[in-house]
Design an enzyme around this catalytic site. Structure first.
Site, PDB file in Angstrom:
ATOM      1  N   ASN A  24       0.100 -14.273  -9.428  1.00  0.00           N
ATOM      2  CA  ASN A  24      -0.560 -15.283  -8.609  1.00  0.00           C
ATOM      3  C   ASN A  24      -1.672 -14.583  -7.857  1.00  0.00           C
ATOM      4  OD1 ASN A  24       1.220 -17.376  -9.319  1.00  0.00           O
ATOM      5  ND2 ASN A  24       2.668 -16.760  -7.740  1.00  0.00           N
ATOM      6  N   PHE A  37      -2.082 -40.236 -10.397  1.00  0.00           N
ATOM      7  CA  PHE A  37      -1.787 -40.602 -11.785  1.00  0.00           C
ATOM      8  C   PHE A  37      -1.119 -39.454 -12.524  1.00  0.00           C
ATOM      9  CE2 PHE A  37      -2.823 -40.991 -16.274  1.00  0.00           C
ATOM     10  CZ  PHE A  37      -2.552 -42.338 -16.550  1.00  0.00           C
ATOM     11  N   CYS A  97       0.828  -1.199   0.000  1.00  0.00           N
ATOM     12  CA  CYS A  97       0.000   0.000   0.000  1.00  0.00           C
ATOM     13  C   CYS A  97       0.872   1.263   0.000  1.00  0.00           C
ATOM     14  CB  CYS A  97      -0.906   0.017   1.242  1.00  0.00           C
ATOM     15  SG  CYS A  97      -2.320  -1.086   1.126  1.00  0.00           S
ATOM     16  N   GLN A 115       4.464 -10.215 -10.383  1.00  0.00           N
ATOM     17  CA  GLN A 115       5.912 -10.273 -10.251  1.00  0.00           C
ATOM     18  C   GLN A 115       6.553 -10.359 -11.619  1.00  0.00           C
ATOM     19  OE1 GLN A 115       7.608 -12.640  -6.988  1.00  0.00           O
ATOM     20  NE2 GLN A 115       5.529 -13.294  -6.486  1.00  0.00           N
ATOM     21  N   LYS A 169      -9.084 -28.463  -8.392  1.00  0.00           N
ATOM     22  CA  LYS A 169      -8.460 -29.626  -9.019  1.00  0.00           C
ATOM     23  C   LYS A 169      -7.068 -29.801  -8.425  1.00  0.00           C
ATOM     24  CE  LYS A 169      -6.388 -31.144 -13.387  1.00  0.00           C
ATOM     25  NZ  LYS A 169      -6.896 -32.529 -13.439  1.00  0.00           N
ATOM     26  N   PHE A 170      -6.713 -31.027  -8.105  1.00  0.00           N
ATOM     27  CA  PHE A 170      -5.383 -31.328  -7.612  1.00  0.00           C
ATOM     28  C   PHE A 170      -4.598 -32.091  -8.673  1.00  0.00           C
ATOM     29  CE2 PHE A 170      -7.717 -30.668  -3.692  1.00  0.00           C
ATOM     30  CZ  PHE A 170      -6.820 -29.961  -2.918  1.00  0.00           C
ATOM     31  N   HIS A 194      -1.301  -7.099  -7.634  1.00  0.00           N
ATOM     32  CA  HIS A 194       0.098  -6.984  -8.042  1.00  0.00           C
ATOM     33  C   HIS A 194       0.533  -8.209  -8.820  1.00  0.00           C
ATOM     34  CE1 HIS A 194       0.610  -9.631  -4.570  1.00  0.00           C
ATOM     35  NE2 HIS A 194       1.840  -9.899  -4.996  1.00  0.00           N
ATOM     36  N   ASN A 213      12.180  -6.753  -5.778  1.00  0.00           N
ATOM     37  CA  ASN A 213      11.657  -7.690  -4.780  1.00  0.00           C
ATOM     38  C   ASN A 213      12.583  -7.735  -3.559  1.00  0.00           C
ATOM     39  OD1 ASN A 213      10.713 -10.059  -3.386  1.00  0.00           O
ATOM     40  ND2 ASN A 213       9.779 -10.745  -5.291  1.00  0.00           N
ATOM     41  N   ASP A 214      11.990  -7.605  -2.380  1.00  0.00           N
ATOM     42  CA  ASP A 214      12.788  -7.623  -1.155  1.00  0.00           C
ATOM     43  C   ASP A 214      13.302  -9.022  -0.828  1.00  0.00           C
ATOM     44  OD1 ASP A 214      12.371  -4.873  -0.725  1.00  0.00           O
ATOM     45  OD2 ASP A 214      10.451  -5.271   0.274  1.00  0.00           O
TER      46      ASP A 214
END
Length: 349
Positions: free
Chosen positions: A152, A317, A54, A167, A312-313, A165, A76-77
């Site tokens: 993300n 398989f 912020c 990256q 979904k994972f 935000h 990026n820190d």
């Protein structure tokens, strides 16, 4: 028996990556399999004095985030790569290879307010984001082989900060995903004399089966070989190798495409839809020429499957054998296409 893609298991080939995916539509006998509850989504305050992204807040590095009013980029820190690192000792053993890497990692805030997302921003605000992406690509691309812009969104995708935000990681090497795409696009170009993804767009525009949204300059679609349930690609209608080649009109239409897509995502389960997204274009670094086999494109990879809480994972398989999906890409495209272009939070306005 007559083969029906929406009923019978089959494999689909991904020419970009040279791999197959198993499609098992018989596992979803109903249009909506499972609960479709809505999750209460509190976007939070527009300003949080404890949030380092912020305006005016001091970050853990001791640096103060300036009082920005549009987009803001900073180093990026906690970077994954560093600009100057020592080279590891060489190894002649083929089983224990190691190489040094250099890179720069940056964070880019889309908007000064924390309680907005791309779907809730206006076209001019999103266009400012695109302009900033182009500037970053030009700047970092002078030195680095690959500039990966990615977002993300949501805690489900590992996002640790509730603020709009993305990256930008630039590196001295070509990472695995773009590396394999580079090989397959080049092989296709050598064989057919045209960029693979331009041929693909042409065929998808004729088929009209997997298109979610299109305008004069861009197509948003669920790729024929999609892995994630509501995975989409954003593709140009003319040949573009990198984001910096986009015209002003194309930026406006791209901003509109992003807003419509993310709005449809949010409307699907009436929630702030999580995803990982990013842009792929021709490599950069010392050689900006060539790469005529490349086509600039965006990828959205959202995890949600049946509701706002059921994802979904990739497991079992899929980790040990081959990726698999239940919902066909055509079914996913139709469900997204039918969603309103008006965000559900604004539907009563």
């Amino acid at each position: 028996m007559q083969f029906i893609a929406s009923e019978h298991p089959h494999k689909r080939y991904n020419p970009l990556k040279g791999e197959w995916i198993l499609v098992s539509p018989q596992r979803m006998k109903r249009p909506w399999d499972g609960q479709t509850e809505t999750v209460y989504c509190d976007m939070g305050p527009e300003f949080d004095p404890t949030n380092p992204l912020c305006p005016g807040v001091v970050r853990s590095s001791g640096e103060q985030t300036p009082f920005y009013t549009s987009t803001y980029v900073f180093k990026n820190d906690f970077p994954a790569m560093l600009e100057n690192t020592p080279e590891p000792p060489l190894s002649n053993d083929p089983l224990f290879r190691i190489e040094g890497v250099q890179g720069t990692c940056r964070v880019m805030c889309f908007h000064p307010k924390s309680n907005v997302t791309i779907s809730l921003m206006n076209i001019d605000e999103i266009k400012c984001v695109i302009d900033c992406w182009v500037e970053q690509l030009k700047d970092l691309g002078k030195q680095y082989t690959w500039v990966q812009i990615f977002e993300n969104k949501g805690t489900m995708m590992g996002c640790s900060n509730h603020h709009p935000h993305c990256q930008i990681w630039s590196c001295s090497f070509l990472p695995n995903e773009p590396h394999i795409k580079d090989i397959n696009q080049k092989n296709y170009f050598v064989k057919y004399g045209r960029p693979m993804l331009m041929d693909y767009v042409e065929r998808e525009l004729k088929a009209k089966e997997r298109i979610v949204y299109e305008n004069s300059n861009w197509v948003v679609l669920v790729p024929f070989w999609a892995i994630w349930p509501y995975e989409t690609m954003v593709l140009p209608k003319r040949w573009i190798k990198r984001m910096n080649e986009i015209t002003d009109d194309e930026k406006t239409d791209l901003a509109l495409s992003m807003k419509v897509l993310t709005t449809k995502y949010d409307n699907l389960f009436k929630t702030s839809f999580p995803y990982s997204m990013g842009w792929h274009g021709a490599p950069t670094g010392s050689n900006w020429d060539g790469y005529d086999h490349w086509v600039f494109h965006g990828i959205y990879l959202p995890p949600l499957l049946r509701s706002a809480t059921i994802k979904k994972f990739i497991s079992g398989f899929e980790l040990l054998a081959q990726c698999q999906r239940d919902l066909t890409p055509e079914q996913a495209a139709e469900r997204l296409r039918l969603q309103s272009d008006v965000h559900y939070l604004h539907s009563d306005k």
